[in-house]
Design a protein around this motif. Structure first.
Motif, mmCIF file in Angstrom:
data_model
loop_
_atom_site.group_PDB
_atom_site.id
_atom_site.type_symbol
_atom_site.label_atom_id
_atom_site.label_comp_id
_atom_site.label_asym_id
_atom_site.label_seq_id
_atom_site.Cartn_x
_atom_site.Cartn_y
_atom_site.Cartn_z
ATOM 1 N N MET A 1 0.850 -1.179 0.000
ATOM 2 C CA MET A 1 0.000 0.000 0.000
ATOM 3 C C MET A 1 0.891 1.236 0.000
ATOM 4 S SD MET A 1 -3.035 0.832 2.661
ATOM 5 C CE MET A 1 -4.125 2.129 2.299
ATOM 6 N N PRO A 2 0.608 2.231 -0.817
ATOM 7 C CA PRO A 2 1.453 3.425 -0.876
ATOM 8 C C PRO A 2 1.372 4.241 0.403
ATOM 9 C CG PRO A 2 -0.502 3.721 -2.229
ATOM 10 C CD PRO A 2 -0.514 2.298 -1.744
ATOM 11 N N ASP A 3 2.450 4.971 0.672
ATOM 12 C CA ASP A 3 2.500 5.855 1.827
ATOM 13 C C ASP A 3 1.782 7.152 1.449
ATOM 14 O OD1 ASP A 3 3.055 7.395 4.011
ATOM 15 O OD2 ASP A 3 5.219 7.136 3.915
ATOM 16 N N LEU A 4 0.639 7.417 2.062
ATOM 17 C CA LEU A 4 -0.166 8.584 1.714
ATOM 18 C C LEU A 4 0.085 9.782 2.625
ATOM 19 C CD1 LEU A 4 -3.528 6.778 0.901
ATOM 20 C CD2 LEU A 4 -1.746 7.526 -0.676
ATOM 21 N N ARG A 5 1.056 9.661 3.533
ATOM 22 C CA ARG A 5 1.363 10.803 4.389
ATOM 23 C C ARG A 5 1.984 11.906 3.563
ATOM 24 N NH1 ARG A 5 5.333 8.218 8.401
ATOM 25 N NH2 ARG A 5 5.842 7.209 6.468
ATOM 26 N N ILE A 6 1.740 13.134 3.938
ATOM 27 C CA ILE A 6 2.316 14.278 3.257
ATOM 28 C C ILE A 6 3.369 14.882 4.180
ATOM 29 C CG2 ILE A 6 1.882 16.590 2.332
ATOM 30 C CD1 ILE A 6 -0.930 15.622 1.652
ATOM 31 N N PRO A 7 4.626 14.944 3.722
ATOM 32 C CA PRO A 7 5.676 15.508 4.576
ATOM 33 C C PRO A 7 5.526 17.026 4.697
ATOM 34 C CG PRO A 7 6.536 14.908 2.426
ATOM 35 C CD PRO A 7 5.097 14.469 2.454
ATOM 36 N N TYR A 8 5.707 17.539 5.893
ATOM 37 C CA TYR A 8 5.558 18.977 6.123
ATOM 38 C C TYR A 8 6.877 19.688 6.342
ATOM 39 C CZ TYR A 8 0.670 17.989 6.206
ATOM 40 O OH TYR A 8 -0.569 17.586 5.845
ATOM 41 N N GLY A 9 7.942 18.962 6.637
ATOM 42 C CA GLY A 9 9.252 19.577 6.776
ATOM 43 C C GLY A 9 10.099 19.282 5.554
ATOM 44 N N TYR A 10 11.341 19.724 5.588
ATOM 45 C CA TYR A 10 12.252 19.357 4.510
ATOM 46 C C TYR A 10 12.369 17.839 4.481
ATOM 47 C CZ TYR A 10 13.884 24.160 3.950
ATOM 48 O OH TYR A 10 13.968 25.499 3.682
#
Length: 101
Positions: A1-10
């Motif tokens: 399953m793909p990682d659907l988290r959205i990174p907020y930092g660099y």
């Protein structure tokens, strides 16, 4: 399953492999044939700070404190390095906002 988290930092893009130590860093851009980029110890310190969630301002202060260096000089060097890494696609900037779903 793909990682659907959205990174907020660099963060590093999926095509960059990195080894970061106190002695420096090596970044491998795996697009095309693969290109290595070497980063000196202060640059590795910057990457460590940014990838751990620090802002550029906090990372600069940490580096200036660690090396007993003038903060203004560190700011100039580290902001140039950050911009260069982002321009080359080796480092991705923080998202500007949170999703509204």
């Amino acid at each position: 399953m793909p990682d659907l988290r959205i990174p907020y930092g660099y963060h590093l893009p999926h095509y960059v492999a990195a080894t970061i130590t106190t002695e420096g860093a090596m970044l491998l851009d795996t697009r095309k044939k693969g290109t290595w980029f070497a980063v000196n110890p202060p640059g590795a310190h910057l990457l460590t700070e940014l990838l751990d969630g620090a802002t550029l301002d906090l990372a600069v202060q940490s580096i200036a404190d660690h090396y007993c260096a003038d903060r203004a000089d560190v700011w100039i060097d580290m902001s140039k390095l950050t911009a260069d890494l982002c321009d080359r696609g080796l480092l991705l900037q923080p998202a500007l906002g949170r999703p509204t779903w």
